[in-house]
Motif scaffolding. Structure first.
Motif: not given
Length: 652
Positions: A28-34, A60-63, A94-95
């Protein structure tokens, strides 16, 4: 603690996961889909149409995250990867990067979906919840223009999609497309719907890049086109398609191009009109036919009839008459794959002649051919004036109606009708009998009459117009003709008596006719003893045959203090619309009346004092066209030419 939404997986996705021993893990913390900002998120879909949902996917990540795919879509939803602006099928971000996910929805879709790489999935924050529904029979669209205090025109369109509540869905918004001028000079001339796909066409003013001797910038007309995919509930303008090279787009204040008629059937739509053209240096300006076609419900368009495609009939002069033009299309109609486009051209000698093109492939490029080009029936003169003003197709039955000059060299006009029972592939002129008794016919003469509108539903076809009722004091009276087999025509020999409110020996005419099944209505106006225009409407529940017509509207709405008139009529089943103008002592205002019983009884739903309210800068306005979203093949005419002379400024 965050609890991800429950993922309702499609049958296909469930079967894929059932053979895997790895459980789905929500990242859940890797992406937001809105839902993407700026787009209306769909909640309902009309049967037989397509709606689109847009989501923004953000890493949403740094990589960099790569190798992700959309999974779990229901069978009615597909990912659209046709544009480079959309997320691809295999998503790498990308991040902090993002992309737009476009989902095309063709049916009910109540489900969530996920962005997955193997067993690592992120569900959309807002699931799809699109419910299937049908367009109500009461739905309708009516269009025209409104004006400001300086008489500048702006496009106006009202629609009703829910609970018989009308609202202006084009007024202050949306903004006119580039390069239309935003300070007036724009209006709609015609509208058509097929299912939930609707199109409205007209013209707007655009700067030419030229100046007059006083140094003022010159304006020209360019085509204006708006589309709706939800039965008229919301609209968007189509960006200006570059005009064909044969169209002269600058140099004349009244030059340019415009659409005056449109028709849709299924996903096939056409928009017809004309443009100013100039062949070679020093050549006089002429009118050139102009028609654009869309094969995807109005999303994209291409010009399929121009000055040289297809080649004009040889009798139509290359240069024509600089005052009256060379060739133009004023009415178009499609039914299934059959489309016709009708108008007139000018011969080398300056005579106006009938012109008609047809396509049996939905109006697609290189499928149009001229079927009538300059020929007239035996009772008409080829050295007078003749032309089509209205066309209508229903299945294989098509009709084109207008006028011609009789071959006895008399300074009169006669009705002109051409019919096709092959979807427009071949045509024959119909020979009508002597004009009905309410028309004046001199001894040894033919009389004076013309058609202004025609409509077909199955094999039932009706044409309407007017004739001269007296030669000593010329005045117009309504004229009706009908066919019950798509071919043989006859006048309504005993037309209904005009309502008593219409003054004796004063003008009365019919501007528009529409048939749906056996229900037919014909709308126009007459003049009362106070010399005010009175809206009139006749209906028939028997396919328009003689003896079946009666007037069911013959009064001026109370808010219209200086009169009213109808310019357009439309029926779909028993739901009917009649649109025009409500005239006050200051200005005309839009007028719309509706019927739910085939035209027997009517209610005023829009006038100068009945909601909805016009845009705040408006000081008046008028409707010139109306259509029903439920219609399978709306046939429209260029009603802007039928406005009373005193109000023709409303056509732009």
């Amino acid at each position: 603690m965050y609890s991800p939404p429950k993922l309702q997986l499609s049958t296909l996705f469930l079967s894929m996961m059932s053979v895997s021993s790895v459980n789905v893990a929500y990242a859940a913390k890797n992406f937001s889909i809105v839902p993407t900002s700026g787009y209306v998120f769909p909640t309902k879909i009309y049967q037989g149409t397509t709606v689109r949902a847009y989501y923004t996917i953000t890493n949403l990540t740094n990589s960099t995250q790569q190798g992700y795919r959309i999974q779990g879509l229901p069978l009615t939803v597909t990912q659209d990867t046709s544009s480079t602006a959309n997320c691809p099928a295999v998503i790498t971000l990308v991040a902090g990067g993002s992309c737009t996910l476009q989902l095309n929805i063709t049916g009910e879709a109540i489900s969530n979906f996920a962005l997955c790489n193997g067993a690592n999935c992120t569900a959309a924050c807002t699931p799809l919840n699109v419910v299937s529904t049908v367009i109500p029979n009461t739905a309708g669209v009516t269009a025209g223009s409104y004006m400001d205090s300086e008489s500048n025109l702006y496009p106006l369109l009202a629609s009703n999609i829910n609970d018989n509540v009308w609202s202006y869905t084009i007024g202050n918004t949306p903004a006119l497309p580039t390069p239309c001028e935003t300070n007036g000079g724009a209006s709609f001339a015609s509208a058509s719907c097929s299912g939930a796909n609707c199109v409205a066409v007209g013209n707007c003013h655009s700067l030419t890049g030229f100046v007059d001797p006083q140094g003022d910038k010159l304006l020209t007309h360019i085509p204006l086109l708006a589309t709706s995919t939800n039965g008229g509930g919301s609209w968007s303008y189509i960006p200006q398609t570059p005009l064909p090279s044969s169209c002269m787009v600058g140099g004349q204040a009244e030059g340019g191009a415009r659409f005056v008629s449109t028709s849709c059937s299924g996903q096939n739509c056409v928009a017809a009109g004309y443009c100013n053209s100039q062949l070679g240096s020093g050549a006089p300006p002429i009118y050139a036919p102009l028609l654009a076609t869309s094969l995807n419900g109005g999303t994209s368009w291409s010009y399929t009839i121009t000055l040289d495609t297809p080649t004009l009939p040889s009798i139509c002069s290359v240069y024509g008459n600089a005052d009256t033009g060379n060739a133009s299309i004023v009415s178009a109609s499609c039914s299934g794959q059959n489309c016709v486009a009708a108008g007139s051209c000018i011969s080398e000698d300056g005579f106006e002649l009938p012109l008609l093109a047809a396509s049996q492939n939905g109006g697609a490029t290189e499928t149009w051919a001229y079927k009538i080009g300059g020929t007239v029936p035996s009772y008409c003169s080829a050295e007078g004036g003749a032309g089509f003003v209205s066309a209508s197709c229903s299945g294989q039955n098509c009709v084109a109606a207008g006028y011609c000059t009789p071959n006895d060299n008399s300074p009169t006009v006669l009705p002109l009708l051409a019919t096709s029972q092959s979807g427009g592939a071949s045509w024959n002129y119909s020979t009508l009998s002597t004009l009905p008794s309410n028309c004046f016919v001199p001894s040894g003469g033919a009389g004076v009459a013309k058609f202004t509108s025609a409509s077909c539903s199955g094999q039932t076809c009706v044409a309407a117009g007017n004739c001269i009722g007296s030669v000593s004091k010329p005045y117009q009276v309504p004229l009706l003709a009908t066919s019950q087999n798509g071919g043989a025509w006859g006048y309504i020999n005993t037309p209904p008596l005009l309502p008593s409110i219409c003054a004796t020996n004063a003008n009365a005419s019919l501007a528009s006719v529409s048939c749906s099944g056996q229900t037919c209505i014909a709308a126009g106006s007459c003049v009362n003893s106070a010399n005010n225009s009175v809206p009139i409407l006749a209906e028939s529940q028997a396919g328009g045959i003689t003896g079946s017509w009666s007037y069911t509207i013959s009064s001026i709405p109370s808010n219209c203090t200086a009169g009213a008139f109808f310019a357009s009529a439309n029926c779909q089943g028993l739901a009917c619309l009649a649109a025009g103008s409500c005239i006050t002592k200051s200005n005309p205002f839009p007028l719309l009346e509706t019927s739910q019983d085939g035209g027997l009884t009517w209610s005023v739903v829009i006038d100068n004092n009945t909601p909805p309210a016009l845009p705040t800068i408006a000081t008046g306005g008028s409707f010139v066209t109306t259509t029903s979203p439920a219609a399978a093949a709306a046939a429209t005419t260029a009603t802007l030419f039928l406005l009373p002379r005193s109000l023709q400024f409303l056509s732009g």
